[in-house]
Scaffold this motif. Sequence first.
Motif, PDB file in Angstrom:
ATOM      1  N   MET A 175      52.265  47.733   9.582  1.00  0.00           N
ATOM      2  CA  MET A 175      52.634  49.107   9.269  1.00  0.00           C
ATOM      3  C   MET A 175      51.547  50.091   9.710  1.00  0.00           C
ATOM      4  SD  MET A 175      55.595  48.583   8.107  1.00  0.00           S
ATOM      5  CE  MET A 175      56.094  50.147   7.401  1.00  0.00           C
ATOM      6  N   THR A 176      50.290  49.678   9.603  1.00  0.00           N
ATOM      7  CA  THR A 176      49.188  50.522  10.070  1.00  0.00           C
ATOM      8  C   THR A 176      49.263  50.722  11.580  1.00  0.00           C
ATOM      9  OG1 THR A 176      47.667  49.921   8.284  1.00  0.00           O
ATOM     10  CG2 THR A 176      46.673  50.624  10.353  1.00  0.00           C
ATOM     11  N   ILE A 177      49.515  49.648  12.308  1.00  0.00           N
ATOM     12  CA  ILE A 177      49.586  49.741  13.767  1.00  0.00           C
ATOM     13  C   ILE A 177      50.766  50.595  14.201  1.00  0.00           C
ATOM     14  CG2 ILE A 177      50.080  48.385  15.851  1.00  0.00           C
ATOM     15  CD1 ILE A 177      48.219  46.239  14.806  1.00  0.00           C
ATOM     16  N   LEU A 178      51.924  50.405  13.597  1.00  0.00           N
ATOM     17  CA  LEU A 178      53.092  51.203  13.953  1.00  0.00           C
ATOM     18  C   LEU A 178      52.850  52.688  13.695  1.00  0.00           C
ATOM     19  CD1 LEU A 178      56.029  48.996  12.598  1.00  0.00           C
ATOM     20  CD2 LEU A 178      55.549  49.512  14.997  1.00  0.00           C
ATOM     21  N   ARG A 179      52.324  53.013  12.514  1.00  0.00           N
ATOM     22  CA  ARG A 179      52.056  54.406  12.187  1.00  0.00           C
ATOM     23  C   ARG A 179      51.055  55.014  13.168  1.00  0.00           C
ATOM     24  NH1 ARG A 179      54.957  57.926  10.362  1.00  0.00           N
ATOM     25  NH2 ARG A 179      54.279  58.876  12.306  1.00  0.00           N
ATOM     26  N   SER A 180      50.027  54.261  13.519  1.00  0.00           N
ATOM     27  CA  SER A 180      48.993  54.763  14.421  1.00  0.00           C
ATOM     28  C   SER A 180      49.554  55.013  15.811  1.00  0.00           C
ATOM     29  CB  SER A 180      47.832  53.765  14.480  1.00  0.00           C
ATOM     30  OG  SER A 180      47.236  53.586  13.206  1.00  0.00           O
ATOM     31  N   PHE A 181      50.385  54.094  16.315  1.00  0.00           N
ATOM     32  CA  PHE A 181      50.990  54.274  17.636  1.00  0.00           C
ATOM     33  C   PHE A 181      51.892  55.499  17.662  1.00  0.00           C
ATOM     34  CE2 PHE A 181      49.237  50.535  19.315  1.00  0.00           C
ATOM     35  CZ  PHE A 181      49.632  50.383  20.635  1.00  0.00           C
ATOM     36  N   LEU A 182      52.689  55.673  16.629  1.00  0.00           N
ATOM     37  CA  LEU A 182      53.571  56.843  16.572  1.00  0.00           C
ATOM     38  C   LEU A 182      52.751  58.135  16.599  1.00  0.00           C
ATOM     39  CD1 LEU A 182      56.138  55.692  13.840  1.00  0.00           C
ATOM     40  CD2 LEU A 182      56.557  55.876  16.292  1.00  0.00           C
ATOM     41  N   ASP A 183      51.661  58.144  15.873  1.00  0.00           N
ATOM     42  CA  ASP A 183      50.845  59.358  15.769  1.00  0.00           C
ATOM     43  C   ASP A 183      50.194  59.752  17.084  1.00  0.00           C
ATOM     44  OD1 ASP A 183      51.490  59.621  13.113  1.00  0.00           O
ATOM     45  OD2 ASP A 183      49.613  58.768  12.356  1.00  0.00           O
ATOM     46  N   VAL A 184      49.670  58.768  17.838  1.00  0.00           N
ATOM     47  CA  VAL A 184      48.918  59.111  19.050  1.00  0.00           C
ATOM     48  C   VAL A 184      49.793  59.198  20.289  1.00  0.00           C
ATOM     49  CG1 VAL A 184      46.830  58.050  18.116  1.00  0.00           C
ATOM     50  CG2 VAL A 184      48.295  56.710  19.641  1.00  0.00           C
ATOM     51  N   ARG A 185      51.050  58.756  20.200  1.00  0.00           N
ATOM     52  CA  ARG A 185      51.927  58.767  21.372  1.00  0.00           C
ATOM     53  C   ARG A 185      52.983  59.873  21.309  1.00  0.00           C
ATOM     54  NH1 ARG A 185      51.810  53.964  24.322  1.00  0.00           N
ATOM     55  NH2 ARG A 185      49.746  53.033  24.091  1.00  0.00           N
ATOM     56  N   GLY A 186      52.777  60.841  20.453  1.00  0.00           N
ATOM     57  CA  GLY A 186      53.686  61.979  20.441  1.00  0.00           C
ATOM     58  C   GLY A 186      54.843  61.873  19.474  1.00  0.00           C
ATOM     59  N   TYR A 240      40.652  50.625  12.548  1.00  0.00           N
ATOM     60  CA  TYR A 240      41.591  50.353  13.651  1.00  0.00           C
ATOM     61  C   TYR A 240      41.910  51.630  14.418  1.00  0.00           C
ATOM     62  CZ  TYR A 240      45.843  49.494  16.248  1.00  0.00           C
ATOM     63  OH  TYR A 240      46.766  49.431  17.264  1.00  0.00           O
ATOM     64  N   ARG A 241      41.899  51.517  15.746  1.00  0.00           N
ATOM     65  CA  ARG A 241      42.281  52.626  16.615  1.00  0.00           C
ATOM     66  C   ARG A 241      43.278  52.107  17.651  1.00  0.00           C
ATOM     67  NH1 ARG A 241      40.557  54.631  12.979  1.00  0.00           N
ATOM     68  NH2 ARG A 241      38.979  56.247  12.713  1.00  0.00           N
ATOM     69  N   PRO A 242      44.424  52.754  17.799  1.00  0.00           N
ATOM     70  CA  PRO A 242      45.452  52.283  18.729  1.00  0.00           C
ATOM     71  C   PRO A 242      45.105  52.631  20.168  1.00  0.00           C
ATOM     72  CG  PRO A 242      46.132  54.344  17.770  1.00  0.00           C
ATOM     73  CD  PRO A 242      44.839  53.990  17.087  1.00  0.00           C
ATOM     74  N   ALA A 243      45.773  51.965  21.090  1.00  0.00           N
ATOM     75  CA  ALA A 243      45.650  52.317  22.507  1.00  0.00           C
ATOM     76  C   ALA A 243      46.283  53.689  22.705  1.00  0.00           C
ATOM     77  CB  ALA A 243      46.347  51.272  23.367  1.00  0.00           C
ATOM     78  N   MET A 244      45.529  54.600  23.280  1.00  0.00           N
ATOM     79  CA  MET A 244      46.010  55.972  23.436  1.00  0.00           C
ATOM     80  C   MET A 244      47.054  56.099  24.540  1.00  0.00           C
ATOM     81  SD  MET A 244      44.324  57.559  21.081  1.00  0.00           S
ATOM     82  CE  MET A 244      44.483  59.298  21.505  1.00  0.00           C
ATOM     83  N   THR A 245      47.011  55.193  25.524  1.00  0.00           N
ATOM     84  CA  THR A 245      47.926  55.248  26.668  1.00  0.00           C
ATOM     85  C   THR A 245      48.412  53.850  27.001  1.00  0.00           C
ATOM     86  OG1 THR A 245      46.162  54.934  28.297  1.00  0.00           O
ATOM     87  CG2 THR A 245      46.645  57.210  27.617  1.00  0.00           C
ATOM     88  N   ARG A 246      49.434  53.786  27.855  1.00  0.00           N
ATOM     89  CA  ARG A 246      49.917  52.486  28.328  1.00  0.00           C
ATOM     90  C   ARG A 246      48.818  51.773  29.097  1.00  0.00           C
ATOM     91  NH1 ARG A 246      53.062  49.023  28.011  1.00  0.00           N
ATOM     92  NH2 ARG A 246      53.859  48.924  30.129  1.00  0.00           N
ATOM     93  N   GLY A 247      47.987  52.528  29.800  1.00  0.00           N
ATOM     94  CA  GLY A 247      46.905  51.915  30.556  1.00  0.00           C
ATOM     95  C   GLY A 247      45.908  51.193  29.668  1.00  0.00           C
ATOM     96  N   GLU A 248      45.617  51.770  28.518  1.00  0.00           N
ATOM     97  CA  GLU A 248      44.686  51.133  27.592  1.00  0.00           C
ATOM     98  C   GLU A 248      45.246  49.829  27.028  1.00  0.00           C
ATOM     99  OE1 GLU A 248      42.832  53.371  24.501  1.00  0.00           O
ATOM    100  OE2 GLU A 248      42.651  55.178  25.741  1.00  0.00           O
TER     101      GLU A 248
END
Length: 287
Positions: free
Chosen positions: A211-222, A98-106
């Motif tokens: 929990m995986t998605i939340l952690r991933s979003f926090l990590d890539v969004r600063g 799984y890879r989260p959306a890096m930006t709001r645009g994604e």
Amino acid sequence: MAGKDHNRQTSKSGNAFPDFPFLSILVSGGHSLLVKSSSVTDHSLMASSADIAIGEALDKSARLILPESLLQTAKNTMYGKMLEQFAFPGGPADYSDYRPAMTRGEEQIKRESPWGWSITTPLANTRQLQFSFSCVPSTITRLFANREKANQPTSDDERVALARESMRVCFEHLASRTVIALEALRDQAGNKEQIKTLVVSGGVAANRYLMTILRSFLDVRGFGHVELVAPPPYLCTDNAAMIGWAGIEMFEAGWRTELSCRALRKWSLDSTSEDGGVLGPSGWTKV
């Protein structure tokens, strides 16, 4: 990111409880709330659902997606749990890529499946602090209705894809709004107290994919520094434990209630609400 520990119960400092202020996500069959807590009795509601709760959306989706044979042999009505198990029979290994959306645009990029359907991301074009989950079961309802009219069967592979996509859309929407809230709090003028912890509670918090998605979003969004804390999965669905623990917290903070107090069916957290929030009802005394 997916390989990190998503079930930490303590902070990096070793504290068993998060320090104030912190954000809480309450996700269950009846609630979808994002709350900032500054003390045991001081809470601010930042976002809630405009339609149905995330747990209800997942339950409705599960009853449509899961094979009839699985529903008939189920020993309980925990459809959300059944949906996760059906979607990821191999557990976390099934979404290790799984890879989260890096930006709001994604987040706004349409993801069409090999079968030609897609599930629209809720509120994708707005930064409004609000949740909306009704579009997910509505989309799935229309899909199966059209299949029934055309007398077209749905394979297990497609059902698995639908289960995964319904959860992904719901969970990424939840994560996206949480990041927007964290950004707003960070950018507030004069805000010296930064949020260091995100608490996830309620029945849906038992979902490891969430929990995986939340952690991933926090990590890539600063917000990689923000701790993600949740109860053990077996306690996430225990309402009595949650209510009892809230009582313990209030008691240890010195709050008591008179014997004349009655149980309340609905009770707000936010002190700006009509009922006055946690300390709104009469009968509280402080020791």
